[in-house]
Enzyme design. Sequence first.
Site, mmCIF file in Angstrom:
data_model
loop_
_atom_site.group_PDB
_atom_site.id
_atom_site.type_symbol
_atom_site.label_atom_id
_atom_site.label_comp_id
_atom_site.label_asym_id
_atom_site.label_seq_id
_atom_site.Cartn_x
_atom_site.Cartn_y
_atom_site.Cartn_z
ATOM 1 N N CYS A 234 0.839 -1.205 0.000
ATOM 2 C CA CYS A 234 0.000 0.000 0.000
ATOM 3 C C CYS A 234 0.875 1.258 0.000
ATOM 4 C CB CYS A 234 -0.916 -0.016 1.221
ATOM 5 S SG CYS A 234 -2.037 1.401 1.241
ATOM 6 N N CYS B 160 0.218 5.026 6.946
ATOM 7 C CA CYS B 160 -0.427 4.824 8.257
ATOM 8 C C CYS B 160 0.575 4.143 9.205
ATOM 9 C CB CYS B 160 -1.679 3.971 8.093
ATOM 10 S SG CYS B 160 -2.767 4.581 6.774
ATOM 11 N N CYS C 226 0.382 0.380 10.308
ATOM 12 C CA CYS C 226 -0.076 -0.666 9.375
ATOM 13 C C CYS C 226 1.029 -1.525 8.777
ATOM 14 C CB CYS C 226 -0.885 -0.027 8.257
ATOM 15 S SG CYS C 226 -1.625 -1.285 7.189
ATOM 16 N N CYS D 241 -16.370 -9.557 5.827
ATOM 17 C CA CYS D 241 -15.783 -8.253 5.526
ATOM 18 C C CYS D 241 -14.538 -8.401 4.656
ATOM 19 C CB CYS D 241 -15.439 -7.550 6.831
ATOM 20 S SG CYS D 241 -14.716 -5.935 6.550
ATOM 21 N N CYS E 168 -19.544 -6.573 3.981
ATOM 22 C CA CYS E 168 -18.860 -5.353 4.391
ATOM 23 C C CYS E 168 -17.570 -5.289 3.569
ATOM 24 C CB CYS E 168 -18.545 -5.428 5.894
ATOM 25 S SG CYS E 168 -17.637 -3.998 6.503
ATOM 26 N N CYS F 290 -19.685 1.742 8.688
ATOM 27 C CA CYS F 290 -18.898 1.100 9.741
ATOM 28 C C CYS F 290 -17.671 1.982 9.921
ATOM 29 C CB CYS F 290 -18.502 -0.313 9.305
ATOM 30 S SG CYS F 290 -17.378 -1.133 10.459
ATOM 31 N N ARG G 108 -17.921 -2.833 17.960
ATOM 32 C CA ARG G 108 -17.131 -4.021 17.648
ATOM 33 C C ARG G 108 -15.804 -4.034 18.407
ATOM 34 N NH1 ARG G 108 -17.929 -6.836 13.148
ATOM 35 N NH2 ARG G 108 -18.926 -5.083 12.129
HETATM 36 N N1 SAM Z 1 -6.642 0.342 3.053
HETATM 37 C C1 SAM Z 1 -7.926 0.695 3.492
HETATM 38 C C2 SAM Z 1 -7.915 1.899 4.407
HETATM 39 O O1 SAM Z 1 -7.003 2.021 5.210
HETATM 40 O O2 SAM Z 1 -8.819 2.716 4.314
HETATM 41 C C3 SAM Z 1 -8.684 -0.442 4.164
HETATM 42 C C4 SAM Z 1 -7.933 -1.482 4.999
HETATM 43 S S1 SAM Z 1 -7.196 -0.881 6.507
HETATM 44 C C5 SAM Z 1 -6.093 -2.182 6.953
HETATM 45 C C6 SAM Z 1 -8.540 -0.937 7.661
HETATM 46 C C7 SAM Z 1 -8.302 -0.463 9.061
HETATM 47 O O3 SAM Z 1 -7.588 -1.437 9.782
HETATM 48 C C8 SAM Z 1 -7.517 0.807 9.286
HETATM 49 O O4 SAM Z 1 -8.247 1.969 9.087
HETATM 50 C C9 SAM Z 1 -7.125 0.660 10.752
HETATM 51 O O5 SAM Z 1 -8.113 1.264 11.575
HETATM 52 C C10 SAM Z 1 -7.113 -0.855 10.969
HETATM 53 N N2 SAM Z 1 -5.755 -1.332 11.246
HETATM 54 C C11 SAM Z 1 -4.754 -1.500 10.358
HETATM 55 N N3 SAM Z 1 -3.623 -1.938 10.959
HETATM 56 C C12 SAM Z 1 -3.914 -2.053 12.280
HETATM 57 C C13 SAM Z 1 -3.156 -2.441 13.418
HETATM 58 N N4 SAM Z 1 -1.881 -2.776 13.337
HETATM 59 N N5 SAM Z 1 -3.775 -2.462 14.622
HETATM 60 C C14 SAM Z 1 -5.080 -2.110 14.737
HETATM 61 N N6 SAM Z 1 -5.833 -1.709 13.681
HETATM 62 C C15 SAM Z 1 -5.260 -1.681 12.469
HETATM 63 C C1 DTB Z 2 -11.306 -2.507 11.395
HETATM 64 O O1 DTB Z 2 -11.646 -1.479 12.010
HETATM 65 N N1 DTB Z 2 -10.450 -3.425 11.857
HETATM 66 C C2 DTB Z 2 -10.224 -4.459 10.890
HETATM 67 C C3 DTB Z 2 -11.247 -4.103 9.781
HETATM 68 N N2 DTB Z 2 -11.734 -2.832 10.195
HETATM 69 C C4 DTB Z 2 -10.861 -4.151 8.385
HETATM 70 C C5 DTB Z 2 -8.803 -4.552 10.441
HETATM 71 C C6 DTB Z 2 -7.829 -4.814 11.547
HETATM 72 C C7 DTB Z 2 -6.478 -5.009 10.942
HETATM 73 C C8 DTB Z 2 -5.453 -5.400 11.941
HETATM 74 C C9 DTB Z 2 -4.107 -5.527 11.345
HETATM 75 C C10 DTB Z 2 -3.964 -6.621 10.320
HETATM 76 O O2 DTB Z 2 -4.412 -7.766 10.544
HETATM 77 O O3 DTB Z 2 -3.349 -6.367 9.262
HETATM 78 FE FE1 SF4 Z 3 -2.829 1.254 3.359
HETATM 79 FE FE2 SF4 Z 3 -2.742 0.109 5.732
HETATM 80 FE FE3 SF4 Z 3 -3.223 2.710 5.557
HETATM 81 FE FE4 SF4 Z 3 -5.096 0.936 4.704
HETATM 82 S S1 SF4 Z 3 -4.363 1.214 6.794
HETATM 83 S S2 SF4 Z 3 -4.408 2.805 3.659
HETATM 84 S S3 SF4 Z 3 -3.760 -0.716 3.938
HETATM 85 S S4 SF4 Z 3 -1.326 1.673 4.951
#
Ligand code: SAM
Ligand code: DTB
Ligand code: SF4
Length: 336
Positions: free
Chosen positions: A76, A80, A83, A120, A151, A211, A283
């Site tokens: 990506c 973030c 992430c 989802c 979702c 959501c 959730r």
């Molecule tokens: N890429 C898209 C976006 O960010 O809008 C969708 C997928 S993203 C992985 C969805 C959500 O997962 C993020 O907004 C964040 O709130 C959550 N998330 C990602 N990495 C995480 C982590 N290490 N711990 C907790 N929540 C996480």
């Molecule tokens: C949300 O709020 N939490 C989920 C879902 N929406 C997509 C994602 C959590 C991701 C946790 C880190 C991972 O497994 O990569």
């Molecule tokens: Fe990309 Fe992760 Fe940010 Fe979603 S949360 S936009 S997958 S870097």
Amino acid sequence: MNQLIPDVTSNATARQPDSMTNAITGSLHWSVAQIEVLLDLPFSDLIHRAQLVHRQHHDANAVQLSTLISVKTGGCPEDCGYCPQAARYHTGVEDQDMLSLTEVIATAEAAKAQGASRFCMGAAWRGPKQRDIDKVAEMISAVKALGLETCATLGMLKSGQAEQLRQAGLDYYNHNLDTAPEFYGEIITTRDYQDRLDTLEQVRATGMHVCCGGIVGMGESRHARAGLIAQLANLDPYPESVPINHLVQVAGTPLHGTEALDPLEFVRTIAAARITMPKAMVRLSAGRQEMSEAIQALCFLAGANSIFYGDKLLTTGNPEAQRDDALFKKLGLHSL
Ligand code: SAM
Ligand code: DTB
Ligand code: SF4
């Protein structure tokens, strides 16, 4: 009852001063200060209030099960700080092409057989391209045809994309605000808060369910946790589904090594979400694998009524289904 906090437990809307309700929708307006007062309550008082609200609107012993799948993993372009899928951090997550329709259907069938009622689909995109939307739309229709709620979380949406997803059968679009506006810039710089609000607006305009939640444990203050909850609760209407994630610390991400949050602070945040968004599904999302059963039980007591079910979130681990089944049995919970 503290004067600063709306009394949401007894015929509340009628008793609010005009300045605190939206005249058209009747929804309450919450100031950050009011939510801080909630978060500062003695723990038992806070949980008691959350339980009262919870039992007014929900079956207190029912928890909805949702299974996640990553339909496009890694690589990506966003930054973030939490992430594991951001290309710029070296986390060991391997980039993968989009899953095939057949793979998604097989996973959805297995999730349904295991007891999930919502499925989802997540993708590691800044936002989807048109050809991505076409493919995900096929997946959504196929999952919906299995009788599961659908979702998706695909990043920022442009005009028209949300409508295409809705027409394919999407019930919920997940797009998180992640944290309070004042802390946001410490975590993400490649998209701003307003971009997120704009996408939520696009989703809302189609009539799809929203959501939207955030992440706790990123080094934010209690004030910032109140700021996140205020942002969510003041969306008008507030989201139907509110994921509260505990940061999963992944080596290689900038947030790895952040000082651990007292787990009771996480429970308090769940309670504040429940009190301020009474009808929402709150959730208990990422971070359960690192949480004790006792803390999870407190989260249910505080009003959480939905979890991710199955041994994987998107790229990180989640408790195995059998462990959750055993926990539900121990707590006398049943699934929705
Ligand atoms: N890429 C898209 C976006 O960010 O809008 C969708 C997928 S993203 C992985 C969805 C959500 O997962 C993020 O907004 C964040 O709130 C959550 N998330 C990602 N990495 C995480 C982590 N290490 N711990 C907790 N929540 C996480
Ligand atoms: C949300 O709020 N939490 C989920 C879902 N929406 C997509 C994602 C959590 C991701 C946790 C880190 C991972 O497994 O990569
Ligand atoms: Fe990309 Fe992760 Fe940010 Fe979603 S949360 S936009 S997958 S870097």
